[in-house]
Motif scaffolding. Structure first.
Motif, mmCIF file in Angstrom:
data_model
loop_
_atom_site.group_PDB
_atom_site.id
_atom_site.type_symbol
_atom_site.label_atom_id
_atom_site.label_comp_id
_atom_site.label_asym_id
_atom_site.label_seq_id
_atom_site.Cartn_x
_atom_site.Cartn_y
_atom_site.Cartn_z
ATOM 1 N N PRO A 12 0.832 -1.144 -0.215
ATOM 2 C CA PRO A 12 0.023 0.036 -0.185
ATOM 3 C C PRO A 12 1.167 1.519 -0.119
ATOM 4 O O PRO A 12 1.890 1.214 0.439
ATOM 5 C CB PRO A 12 -0.657 -0.286 1.201
ATOM 6 C CG PRO A 12 -0.468 -1.467 1.522
ATOM 7 C CD PRO A 12 0.598 -1.954 1.210
ATOM 8 N N PHE A 14 0.682 5.587 0.002
ATOM 9 C CA PHE A 14 0.325 6.829 -0.459
ATOM 10 C C PHE A 14 1.412 8.016 -0.122
ATOM 11 O O PHE A 14 1.968 8.307 0.665
ATOM 12 C CB PHE A 14 -0.152 7.131 0.573
ATOM 13 C CG PHE A 14 -1.237 8.485 0.135
ATOM 14 C CD1 PHE A 14 -1.917 8.817 -0.440
ATOM 15 C CD2 PHE A 14 -0.862 9.745 1.128
ATOM 16 C CE1 PHE A 14 -2.609 10.666 -0.607
ATOM 17 C CE2 PHE A 14 -1.530 10.725 1.856
ATOM 18 C CZ PHE A 14 -2.482 11.097 0.856
ATOM 19 N N ALA A 43 -0.720 -0.765 -4.498
ATOM 20 C CA ALA A 43 -1.706 -0.248 -4.380
ATOM 21 C C ALA A 43 -1.224 1.542 -4.212
ATOM 22 O O ALA A 43 -1.557 1.349 -2.876
ATOM 23 C CB ALA A 43 -2.507 -0.938 -3.322
ATOM 24 N N GLU A 44 -1.489 2.328 -4.939
ATOM 25 C CA GLU A 44 -1.411 3.342 -4.588
ATOM 26 C C GLU A 44 -2.170 4.133 -5.083
ATOM 27 O O GLU A 44 -3.147 4.185 -5.583
ATOM 28 C CB GLU A 44 -0.023 3.901 -6.438
ATOM 29 C CG GLU A 44 0.164 5.421 -6.334
ATOM 30 C CD GLU A 44 -0.694 6.220 -6.489
ATOM 31 O OE1 GLU A 44 -0.724 7.159 -6.067
ATOM 32 O OE2 GLU A 44 -0.720 6.163 -7.633
ATOM 33 N N ASP A 45 -2.598 5.068 -3.753
ATOM 34 C CA ASP A 45 -4.157 5.535 -3.088
ATOM 35 C C ASP A 45 -3.870 6.811 -3.228
ATOM 36 O O ASP A 45 -3.454 7.594 -2.864
ATOM 37 C CB ASP A 45 -4.147 4.877 -1.819
ATOM 38 C CG ASP A 45 -5.407 4.718 -1.603
ATOM 39 O OD1 ASP A 45 -5.755 5.222 -2.073
ATOM 40 O OD2 ASP A 45 -5.307 5.367 -0.212
ATOM 41 N N SER A 70 -5.252 4.578 -7.648
ATOM 42 C CA SER A 70 -6.883 4.732 -7.644
ATOM 43 C C SER A 70 -6.342 6.614 -7.886
ATOM 44 O O SER A 70 -5.564 7.518 -7.279
ATOM 45 C CB SER A 70 -7.603 5.230 -6.329
ATOM 46 O OG SER A 70 -8.326 5.702 -6.001
ATOM 47 N N ARG A 73 -8.134 9.292 -3.426
ATOM 48 C CA ARG A 73 -7.551 8.140 -2.256
ATOM 49 C C ARG A 73 -8.738 7.715 -1.294
ATOM 50 O O ARG A 73 -10.165 7.945 -1.357
ATOM 51 C CB ARG A 73 -7.262 9.554 -1.223
ATOM 52 C CG ARG A 73 -6.657 8.772 0.360
ATOM 53 C CD ARG A 73 -5.412 8.723 0.210
ATOM 54 N NE ARG A 73 -4.543 7.681 1.154
ATOM 55 C CZ ARG A 73 -4.446 7.794 2.411
ATOM 56 N NH1 ARG A 73 -4.613 9.575 2.570
ATOM 57 N NH2 ARG A 73 -3.898 7.202 3.227
ATOM 58 N N LEU A 74 -8.342 6.646 -1.067
ATOM 59 C CA LEU A 74 -9.643 5.865 -1.384
ATOM 60 C C LEU A 74 -9.337 4.762 -0.174
ATOM 61 O O LEU A 74 -10.117 4.499 1.271
ATOM 62 C CB LEU A 74 -9.358 3.889 -1.385
ATOM 63 C CG LEU A 74 -9.305 3.837 -3.303
ATOM 64 C CD1 LEU A 74 -8.851 2.760 -4.008
ATOM 65 C CD2 LEU A 74 -10.897 4.234 -3.612
ATOM 66 N N ARG A 76 -6.094 3.173 3.606
ATOM 67 C CA ARG A 76 -5.552 1.838 2.735
ATOM 68 C C ARG A 76 -6.054 0.706 3.208
ATOM 69 O O ARG A 76 -6.030 -0.128 2.320
ATOM 70 C CB ARG A 76 -4.281 2.467 4.047
ATOM 71 C CG ARG A 76 -3.564 0.527 4.668
ATOM 72 C CD ARG A 76 -2.771 0.883 5.534
ATOM 73 N NE ARG A 76 -1.852 0.453 6.083
ATOM 74 C CZ ARG A 76 -2.612 -1.665 6.691
ATOM 75 N NH1 ARG A 76 -3.387 -1.411 6.886
ATOM 76 N NH2 ARG A 76 -1.286 -1.829 6.967
ATOM 77 N N ALA A 79 -7.826 0.424 -0.253
ATOM 78 C CA ALA A 79 -6.333 0.524 -1.190
ATOM 79 C C ALA A 79 -6.426 -1.549 -1.212
ATOM 80 O O ALA A 79 -6.547 -2.131 -1.982
ATOM 81 C CB ALA A 79 -5.867 1.205 -1.549
ATOM 82 N N HIS A 182 -10.141 2.777 6.471
ATOM 83 C CA HIS A 182 -8.169 2.881 6.378
ATOM 84 C C HIS A 182 -7.653 1.677 7.430
ATOM 85 O O HIS A 182 -7.314 0.423 7.476
ATOM 86 C CB HIS A 182 -8.890 4.181 6.844
ATOM 87 C CG HIS A 182 -7.185 5.090 6.207
ATOM 88 N ND1 HIS A 182 -6.141 4.048 5.677
ATOM 89 C CD2 HIS A 182 -6.567 5.998 7.341
ATOM 90 C CE1 HIS A 182 -5.352 5.306 5.528
ATOM 91 N NE2 HIS A 182 -5.324 6.368 5.976
#
Length: 239
Positions: A12, A14, A43-45, A70, A73-74, A76, A79, A182
């Motif tokens: 993950p 961000f 998983a780039e959020d 994405s 912002r989803l 964590r 994502a 999250h």
């Protein structure tokens, strides 16, 4: 699912471009010793620091690296859900991009699933764990995990270590019931897994505070209230 991949490793991300510069090549190096068939899903959020562009460069160089981007912002947890649903591996794992948990434990993590566990998690709070962090974070972590054990009836000692693996078929059954988007995702997944009768293994790890930690004081407060909400869902509502 028709897949020739054994292990899908999810990272993950961000705004973690600097950590990614180490995490991707280190992941490839370690995973090559763990499995003959693997993929790395970043998983780039919703990053704005060049993380997406860096992973795209790696995709072109190595087809075992996959970007899941994405625009918004989803969180964590969401994502991770998205990455696990798209993963090709029979075993899915994830770890923090700052590699706070020593990657020498990755083989042990995967072996627990190979040996029959439905889920496995590294632990910073077992007697043989080797951790370095501030006294304040240590007290907060122990207090939080004690609350989870007492209120949610978990037998585990550390729910929030970002170093976990699952049998993909089993975690996909849980995802519809995991409401956190999250940081509380980790705790919720492990608590619900235990309540469902899954075999969840916990083992001691070497862990060092990473430079990219983004858990804020308000996240800690939110997770505390989430414990009470999950207790209500699992125990009070059904009575």
């Amino acid at each position: 699912m028709n897949s020739s991949v054994e292990v899908s490793a999810v990272i993950p991300v961000f705004n973690d471009v600097d950590s990614l510069k180490t995490a991707i090549p280190e992941s490839i190096k370690v995973l090559e010793t763990v499995s003959d068939s693997f993929e790395i899903i970043v998983a780039e959020d919703g990053s704005t620091d060049g993380s997406r562009e860096l992973v795209l460069e790696w995709e072109e160089r190595d087809n075992r690296v996959r970007l899941f981007h994405s625009d918004e912002r989803l969180g964590r947890g969401r994502a991770l859900n998205r990455a696990f649903e798209a993963a090709k591996g029979e075993i899915v794992c994830y770890y923090d991009v700052d590699l706070a948990t020593d990657m020498s434990h990755l083989s042990e993590l995967i072996t627990h699933i190979r040996d029959g566990a439905d889920a496995a998690t590294g632990s910073r709070l077992l007697p043989s764990s080797d951790i370095v962090r501030t006294a304040g974070r240590e007290v907060a972590s122990r207090g939080y995990n004690m609350m989870v054990r007492l209120i949610l009836k978990s037998r585990l000692y550390d729910h929030q270590c970002g170093f976990k693996a699952f049998r993909r078929a089993q975690i996909l059954k849980l995802i519809p019931d995991i409401q956190s988007g999250h940081w509380f995702w980790d705790t919720e997944a492990l608590v619900i897994a235990q309540k469902r009768g899954y075999r969840v293994d916990e083992f001691a790890v070497k862990w060092r505070t990473g430079s990219g930690t983004t858990v804020r004081p308000k996240d800690v407060f939110s997770m505390g209230s989430s414990v009470l909400k999950l207790w209500w869902r699992l125990y009070a509502e059904k009575n």
